[in-house]
Design an enzyme around this catalytic site. Structure first.
Site, PDB file in Angstrom:
ATOM      1  N   LYS A 124       0.675  -0.926   0.084  1.00  0.00           N
ATOM      2  CA  LYS A 124      -0.474  -0.209  -0.459  1.00  0.00           C
ATOM      3  C   LYS A 124       0.888   1.265   0.093  1.00  0.00           C
ATOM      4  CE  LYS A 124      -0.504   0.180   4.753  1.00  0.00           C
ATOM      5  NZ  LYS A 124      -1.268   0.209   6.274  1.00  0.00           N
ATOM      6  N   ARG A 156      -9.371   0.717  15.573  1.00  0.00           N
ATOM      7  CA  ARG A 156      -9.710   1.794  14.159  1.00  0.00           C
ATOM      8  C   ARG A 156     -10.975   1.449  13.262  1.00  0.00           C
ATOM      9  NH1 ARG A 156      -4.816   2.414  11.559  1.00  0.00           N
ATOM     10  NH2 ARG A 156      -4.914   0.227  10.653  1.00  0.00           N
ATOM     11  N   HIS A 184      -5.858  -6.869  13.617  1.00  0.00           N
ATOM     12  CA  HIS A 184      -4.823  -5.821  13.920  1.00  0.00           C
ATOM     13  C   HIS A 184      -4.137  -5.345  15.113  1.00  0.00           C
ATOM     14  CE1 HIS A 184      -1.049  -3.310  12.437  1.00  0.00           C
ATOM     15  NE2 HIS A 184      -1.791  -2.559  11.409  1.00  0.00           N
ATOM     16  N   ARG A 208       1.469 -10.444   8.064  1.00  0.00           N
ATOM     17  CA  ARG A 208       1.322 -10.036   5.960  1.00  0.00           C
ATOM     18  C   ARG A 208       2.586  -8.390   7.136  1.00  0.00           C
ATOM     19  NH1 ARG A 208      -3.108  -9.233   9.809  1.00  0.00           N
ATOM     20  NH2 ARG A 208      -2.799  -7.264  10.461  1.00  0.00           N
ATOM     21  N   TYR A 244      15.743  30.387   6.738  1.00  0.00           N
ATOM     22  CA  TYR A 244      14.740  31.173   7.411  1.00  0.00           C
ATOM     23  C   TYR A 244      14.745  31.112   8.936  1.00  0.00           C
ATOM     24  CZ  TYR A 244      12.765  30.500   3.461  1.00  0.00           C
ATOM     25  OH  TYR A 244      12.201  31.465   1.503  1.00  0.00           O
ATOM     26  N   CYS A 290      13.962  23.662   4.016  1.00  0.00           N
ATOM     27  CA  CYS A 290      12.955  25.131   2.839  1.00  0.00           C
ATOM     28  C   CYS A 290      12.227  24.387   2.311  1.00  0.00           C
ATOM     29  CB  CYS A 290      14.029  26.080   1.842  1.00  0.00           C
ATOM     30  SG  CYS A 290      14.618  27.112   2.789  1.00  0.00           S
ATOM     31  N   ASP A 309      12.026  23.703  -1.230  1.00  0.00           N
ATOM     32  CA  ASP A 309      12.812  22.942  -2.652  1.00  0.00           C
ATOM     33  C   ASP A 309      14.118  22.809  -1.733  1.00  0.00           C
ATOM     34  OD1 ASP A 309      11.066  24.478  -3.380  1.00  0.00           O
ATOM     35  OD2 ASP A 309      11.760  26.347  -3.258  1.00  0.00           O
TER      36      ASP A 309
END
Length: 390
Positions: A42, A135, A167, A223, A267, A314, A316
């Site tokens: 997944k 869940r 699970h 699993r 920054y 940052c 990028d």
């Protein structure tokens, strides 16, 4: 790893490592009996590429593949996979009919969901029970009603109940009391299912950590997700079983420069040099899924040395301390990899930013190019995809 390629930053996935890990896990869980192995692919194979990871797992003997969504399952079928395949997360309006037509096994949590699948006809369905994760899955109070409905649909030929599963919540903590409680609850659910007349082909509870640490929970099938990619599901607890991390993330310096004592970096100047030093700019940032929290906490590998990230990551780019050296633009930077040469690992990054290795590898994407190589092959085979890893 192969020589650098002309990309600013990339993910390199060694499919041979995935095959290696799947073989180890299959041998481990089948040592004491005929336990089947599901490789979970997944979330785009936890960032490693779903289709490529699935193919490697099948080559290594994975009996099943597992995905979260029907869309993921149908993508695997479109790519040519024809083996046993389970998906377990649905939402209103999902294409159950398409999944059934493609031979995908779907999961029902509720009677209403089971009725929706049964209306299609001919479905192979697995039932999930909630044993304590709180869940997905049927709540304890609803087990008997779900099993009775499944038995009725089965008797009418509308579905085949092929599996029952649950699970763990804390299998990476072997002494956690939830483990014993959940395994006991799962065994109770199986007894109730038998009383209702159900005879599933597979029952499964164990994930990667339980596959390694809790043999009593193996049942018919385990699993394995994160362990299939070579990452430890229970750091500091799991014994060494020879897993090999499959992912390396690397880039190339775009520049290096000298800065002086008192100069702030990035920054907000969250790091200020306490001495004259040099820094390098790496063209990857949170736009590629690099955690912003890695600023001033994580390190990378440049020219056989650890180089700490300085200042904030940052969108990028990020900046690393080169400790007075000035390597040229184009010098390779390994953000993390298997750790064989001393480079940081995904687990090192996870510890640096206060998360788990699952998140580190799965969140990567954006402008990163992903290449698949096969270290067992003669020569290199590469498949490049961009912007498909998120």
């Amino acid at each position: 790893m192969p020589d650098p390629v002309p990309h600013r930053a990339e993910i390199v996935v060694d499919v041979a490592a995935i095959r290696h890990n799947v073989r180890i896990l299959k041998d481990l869980v089948s040592a004491d009996g005929p336990v089947q192995l599901m490789t979970v692919v997944k979330a785009d194979g936890y960032g490693h590429g779903m289709v490529e990871s699935a193919a490697a797992a099948r080559e290594a003997g994975a009996d099943w593949l597992g995905v979260a969504t029907i869309d993921e399952a149908l993508a695997l079928r479109a790519a040519g996979d024809r083996g046993p395949l389970l998906c377990w997360l649905s939402a209103p309006g999902d294409d159950f009919a398409g999944a059934v037509a493609a031979g995908v096994e779907v999961t029902a949590y509720t009677v209403a969901e089971l009725d929706e699948v049964a209306a299609i006809g001919g479905a192979r369905v697995q039932l999930k029970v909630d044993t304590g994760l709180s869940r997905g899955g049927a709540a304890r109070a609803d087990w008997e009603a779900l099993f009775a409905a499944a038995a009725a649909h089965g008797a009418a030929g509308r579905v085949r109940v092929s599996g029952i599963w649950s699970h763990f919540a804390a299998s990476d903590e072997p002494a956690h009391p939830a483990n014993d409680a959940q395994e006991a609850a799962f065994r109770e659910a199986l007894r109730l299912a038998e009383d209702a007349g159900l005879d599933p082909e597979v029952t499964h509870l164990a994930n990667s950590a339980a596959a390694i640490l809790r043999p009593s929970s193996h049942f018919d099938l385990v699993r394995c997700g994160i362990a299939s990619y070579g990452l430890d599901p229970a750091p500091g607890v799991s014994p060494g079983i020879g897993l090999r991390p499959a992912m390396t993330v690397r880039a190339r310096l775009v520049m290096s420069k000298t800065i002086h004592a008192g100069d702030g970096v990035s920054y907000g100047h969250t790091w200020v040099a306490d001495r004259d030093t040099t820094v390098g700019v790496v063209p990857a940032g949170y736009g590629e899924g690099i955690p912003r929290a890695a600023g001033n906490t994580a390190s990378v590998w440049v020219e056989d040395s650890l180089r700490p990230i300085r200042g904030r990551v940052c969108m990028d780019q990020l900046v690393v301390d080169l400790h007075g050296e000035l390597p040229p633009a184009g010098t390779e930077v390994v953000l993390f990899g298997p750790g064989d040469l001393g480079e940081p690992t995904a687990q090192d990054w996870a510890e640096a930013v206060g998360t788990i290795s699952y998140e580190i590898v799965t969140r990567l994407g954006g402008r990163l190019v992903r290449r698949h190589v096969d270290s067992d092959a003669v020569g290199e085979t590469a498949d490049e995809t961009e912007g498909t890893t998120r």
